[in-house]
Design a protein around this motif. Sequence first.
Motif, mmCIF file in Angstrom:
data_model
loop_
_atom_site.group_PDB
_atom_site.id
_atom_site.type_symbol
_atom_site.label_atom_id
_atom_site.label_comp_id
_atom_site.label_asym_id
_atom_site.label_seq_id
_atom_site.Cartn_x
_atom_site.Cartn_y
_atom_site.Cartn_z
ATOM 1 N N UNK A 124 0.808 -1.221 0.000
ATOM 2 C CA UNK A 124 0.000 0.000 0.000
ATOM 3 C C UNK A 124 0.842 1.272 0.000
ATOM 4 N N UNK A 125 2.130 1.130 -0.237
ATOM 5 C CA UNK A 125 2.978 2.313 -0.329
ATOM 6 C C UNK A 125 2.476 3.203 -1.469
ATOM 7 N N UNK A 126 2.315 4.456 -1.197
ATOM 8 C CA UNK A 126 1.862 5.440 -2.195
ATOM 9 C C UNK A 126 0.388 5.294 -2.550
ATOM 10 N N UNK A 127 -0.389 4.600 -1.691
ATOM 11 C CA UNK A 127 -1.824 4.453 -1.944
ATOM 12 C C UNK A 127 -2.603 4.674 -0.647
ATOM 13 N N UNK A 128 -3.850 5.113 -0.790
ATOM 14 C CA UNK A 128 -4.774 5.227 0.337
ATOM 15 C C UNK A 128 -5.973 4.336 0.063
ATOM 16 N N UNK A 129 -6.336 3.532 1.056
ATOM 17 C CA UNK A 129 -7.452 2.595 0.916
ATOM 18 C C UNK A 129 -8.614 3.040 1.798
ATOM 19 N N UNK A 130 -9.805 3.117 1.199
ATOM 20 C CA UNK A 130 -11.012 3.477 1.930
ATOM 21 C C UNK A 130 -12.101 2.440 1.669
ATOM 22 N N UNK A 131 -12.897 2.195 2.699
ATOM 23 C CA UNK A 131 -14.067 1.332 2.585
ATOM 24 C C UNK A 131 -15.289 2.207 2.839
ATOM 25 N N UNK A 132 -16.275 2.151 1.959
ATOM 26 C CA UNK A 132 -17.398 3.085 2.014
ATOM 27 C C UNK A 132 -18.725 2.339 1.964
ATOM 28 N N UNK A 133 -19.655 2.815 2.765
ATOM 29 C CA UNK A 133 -21.031 2.318 2.751
ATOM 30 C C UNK A 133 -21.981 3.493 2.620
ATOM 31 N N UNK A 134 -22.975 3.370 1.752
ATOM 32 C CA UNK A 134 -24.096 4.308 1.692
ATOM 33 C C UNK A 134 -25.341 3.473 1.443
ATOM 34 N N UNK A 135 -26.224 3.409 2.432
ATOM 35 C CA UNK A 135 -27.376 2.524 2.309
ATOM 36 C C UNK A 135 -28.547 3.051 3.118
ATOM 37 N N UNK A 136 -29.733 2.619 2.712
ATOM 38 C CA UNK A 136 -30.951 2.879 3.467
ATOM 39 C C UNK A 136 -31.236 1.650 4.319
ATOM 40 N N UNK A 148 -5.043 -0.789 -10.287
ATOM 41 C CA UNK A 148 -3.921 -0.799 -9.350
ATOM 42 C C UNK A 148 -3.300 -2.188 -9.378
ATOM 43 N N UNK A 149 -2.315 -2.421 -8.539
ATOM 44 C CA UNK A 149 -1.531 -3.650 -8.610
ATOM 45 C C UNK A 149 -2.358 -4.893 -8.271
ATOM 46 N N UNK A 150 -1.870 -6.026 -8.733
ATOM 47 C CA UNK A 150 -2.525 -7.299 -8.431
ATOM 48 C C UNK A 150 -2.507 -7.585 -6.929
ATOM 49 N N UNK A 151 -1.459 -7.145 -6.243
ATOM 50 C CA UNK A 151 -1.386 -7.366 -4.797
ATOM 51 C C UNK A 151 -2.487 -6.600 -4.059
ATOM 52 N N UNK A 177 -5.342 -5.634 -5.381
ATOM 53 C CA UNK A 177 -6.603 -6.287 -5.750
ATOM 54 C C UNK A 177 -6.790 -7.574 -4.968
ATOM 55 N N UNK A 178 -5.696 -8.302 -4.743
ATOM 56 C CA UNK A 178 -5.777 -9.528 -3.961
ATOM 57 C C UNK A 178 -6.196 -9.273 -2.529
ATOM 58 N N UNK A 179 -5.669 -8.211 -1.940
ATOM 59 C CA UNK A 179 -6.067 -7.848 -0.578
ATOM 60 C C UNK A 179 -7.553 -7.474 -0.520
ATOM 61 N N UNK A 180 -8.003 -6.693 -1.493
ATOM 62 C CA UNK A 180 -9.409 -6.298 -1.525
ATOM 63 C C UNK A 180 -10.304 -7.521 -1.712
ATOM 64 N N UNK A 181 -9.902 -8.413 -2.599
ATOM 65 C CA UNK A 181 -10.683 -9.638 -2.828
ATOM 66 C C UNK A 181 -10.785 -10.476 -1.562
ATOM 67 N N UNK A 182 -9.725 -10.451 -0.734
ATOM 68 C CA UNK A 182 -9.740 -11.205 0.518
ATOM 69 C C UNK A 182 -10.592 -10.513 1.576
ATOM 70 N N UNK A 183 -10.571 -9.180 1.574
ATOM 71 C CA UNK A 183 -11.309 -8.423 2.573
ATOM 72 C C UNK A 183 -12.817 -8.453 2.340
ATOM 73 N N UNK A 184 -13.226 -8.476 1.087
ATOM 74 C CA UNK A 184 -14.645 -8.357 0.766
ATOM 75 C C UNK A 184 -15.499 -9.420 1.458
ATOM 76 N N UNK A 187 -20.754 -2.855 1.153
ATOM 77 C CA UNK A 187 -19.650 -1.901 1.193
ATOM 78 C C UNK A 187 -18.888 -1.916 -0.130
ATOM 79 N N UNK A 188 -18.138 -0.854 -0.363
ATOM 80 C CA UNK A 188 -17.306 -0.769 -1.562
ATOM 81 C C UNK A 188 -15.908 -0.310 -1.179
ATOM 82 N N UNK A 189 -14.923 -0.787 -1.929
ATOM 83 C CA UNK A 189 -13.524 -0.437 -1.686
ATOM 84 C C UNK A 189 -13.046 0.548 -2.748
ATOM 85 N N UNK A 190 -12.284 1.551 -2.302
ATOM 86 C CA UNK A 190 -11.744 2.541 -3.227
ATOM 87 C C UNK A 190 -10.289 2.819 -2.878
ATOM 88 N N UNK A 191 -9.471 2.940 -3.927
ATOM 89 C CA UNK A 191 -8.047 3.184 -3.764
ATOM 90 C C UNK A 191 -7.702 4.517 -4.423
#
Length: 217
Positions: A79-91, A121-124, A126-133, A147-151
């Motif tokens: 995650x060097x040089x990247x910021x990771x956010x997880x976002x939810x918007x729901x009723x 972004x990198x495969x690594x 994406x792999x982390x996001x795929x594991x977190x979801x 939830x949704x992931x944004x980099x």
Amino acid sequence: MIKKIIVLTFFCFYTLFSFSQDKNQNPDLMTLVKDLIKTEKTGQNMKQVWWLPNIYWEVALKDSPLGSQGLIDEINSIFKDYSLFVILDAELTAFSGINKNEISNLELKVNGNTLKPLESYSDDIQGMINALRPMFSKMLGEVGENIEFFVFDNSFENAISPLKESQFSLNFNDSNFEYNLPLSSLVSEKICPVDNKRHNGSWKYCPFHGETLIQDN
């Protein structure tokens, strides 16, 4: 190595989700998580932002028997040089469950820059996001499924750091989520010179006397 990181990711997020239920959890992690999560509720609508900077992994893993400096360094390199956010918007409704809203007009405003989320972004990463979801889905149920992931890029001059004095906001769907840095959980408390009471370490002035707060050494 990535498989080990995914296992540790599960461990870290299990700790994150359960921190409020276990008084024996690492107090540093508990206070940090409170700083990283922002929530806005209006009627049945709930918006939530989780910022996951590298310091989170360092704090979560530092006292874990599963962690090591090598693994922390590996996560930091991903995650060097990247910021990771997880976002939810729901009723959130009593009868129809959770109705997810599309995230629109998402932008990160920091130090005069306006950034849009990266489309690739990198495969690594994406792999982390795929594991977190699926972990979010398992731990939070229907909420986690929505939830949704944004980099975002974080390689620019004066990039976001949870330890440096600055601020940034994440804006979407007519809502603004502001983070004032450094995070109060990562800095020592300050003392008012008038009454010697302790205050948030990220504050400059005493909210009651207006005097400059003194760093507690």
